[in-house]
Design an enzyme around this catalytic site. Sequence first.
Site, PDB file in Angstrom:
ATOM      1  N   SER A  59       0.795  -1.235   0.000  1.00  0.00           N
ATOM      2  CA  SER A  59       0.000   0.000   0.000  1.00  0.00           C
ATOM      3  C   SER A  59       0.824   1.280   0.000  1.00  0.00           C
ATOM      4  CB  SER A  59      -0.945   0.018   1.207  1.00  0.00           C
ATOM      5  OG  SER A  59      -2.033  -0.851   0.987  1.00  0.00           O
ATOM      6  N   LYS A  62       0.111   3.781  -2.619  1.00  0.00           N
ATOM      7  CA  LYS A  62      -0.913   4.829  -2.529  1.00  0.00           C
ATOM      8  C   LYS A  62      -0.327   6.225  -2.361  1.00  0.00           C
ATOM      9  CE  LYS A  62      -4.588   1.828  -0.698  1.00  0.00           C
ATOM     10  NZ  LYS A  62      -3.945   0.615  -0.165  1.00  0.00           N
ATOM     11  N   SER A 119      -5.487   3.314   4.863  1.00  0.00           N
ATOM     12  CA  SER A 119      -5.084   2.657   3.620  1.00  0.00           C
ATOM     13  C   SER A 119      -6.240   1.966   2.909  1.00  0.00           C
ATOM     14  CB  SER A 119      -3.961   1.639   3.906  1.00  0.00           C
ATOM     15  OG  SER A 119      -3.272   1.310   2.736  1.00  0.00           O
TER      16      SER A 119
END
Length: 379
Positions: A59, A62, A119
């Site tokens: 993640s 991101k 997240s």
Amino acid sequence: MKRLTAALLCAALLLCPAGAAGQTAGAPQVDAKAAVLMEQETGQVLCQQNAHDKLESASVTKIMTMLLVMEAMDSGQLSADDPVTVSTRAASMGGSQVYLKEGEQMTAGDLLKAVAVVSGNDAAVALAEHIAGSEEAFVSRMNQKAAELGMSDTTFLNCTGLPAAGHLTSAYDIALMSRALLSYPEIQNYTTIWMDSIRDGQFQLSNTNRLVRFYPGCTGLKTGSTDAAGYCLSASATRDGLSLIAVVLGSDTSAKRFDAAEALLNFGFANYTLVDALTGLALPPVEVLLGKDRWVQPLAQNSGKVLVARSDLERISTQLRLAENVEAPVEEGQILGEVTVLLDGEPYASISLIAETAVERLSIPGVFRRLMELLFMAG
């Protein structure tokens, strides 16, 4: 609002303490597959460990998603108050999520909060679809932005970091996109949240990055973990005007990634500082020959700040070189000189001095009028 491009990422300084090739003396060796410590203002690498190994980042991907969201907000394409309607696909995303429902509406600001704090994969896809029409189109923009930033180790296949064969990046590239994201100060309104809520307080959020609460000066930035990627983190912090980015990829446990990031940040804050190379330097205006304006003011091309090892502070000096005059036309940003930072008398860094404004060239009648003015003043 400041934006970072590949040119800005490379332009500030000619030399750096560690560079991309070597390890800084005394730097910590961390328990991870790869790591990088970068200074945010200059983009200089202070220490590294397998910095360009292509790895999964989970993640931490991101960061690029949030960067494109911030760009959309900065350009006026998107507002934090804009309602975003959740698609079937966004609602179906697994992994970390805020359990969005198909057809649910949530503001872009709350979706960004969900991405930054917990997240949320579903929130990331909802934002991507809203901005670009589809996740695929958004991912194309992600890769385009990566190329602009010089992220040569990176290929994005989705906006979430969920496992996908070939979705790879490096610790160095993550530091680059982290630096770009942090050039939007407003992102810290989201990345520094420890606890908050969405849906009018009905859904609680708690940050996956424990450094936000426990590391003084922490400004973010993003955690990530999958079985294949291990535990990953891009951690940012600011103390006494110095901002650092510590990237850790592939730790065995969550605790190890946080310990590694803290060790890197502590090393940076203990050993480096930013010096304003223009302090005490007078920058007189430069005469413009045959210009509509007689003078043009020089200014530093960047912030004028230089990263220096604390142990070298007493050995630093500066040297100014500035043109006596320049002939019109003068372009805004035209180089007029430079400030050279010296370490023990040897060049350490160089900061270009540029024209603050453009100056047009005088026409022939204008030259005649200028001559008459000079003759009148002389008489």
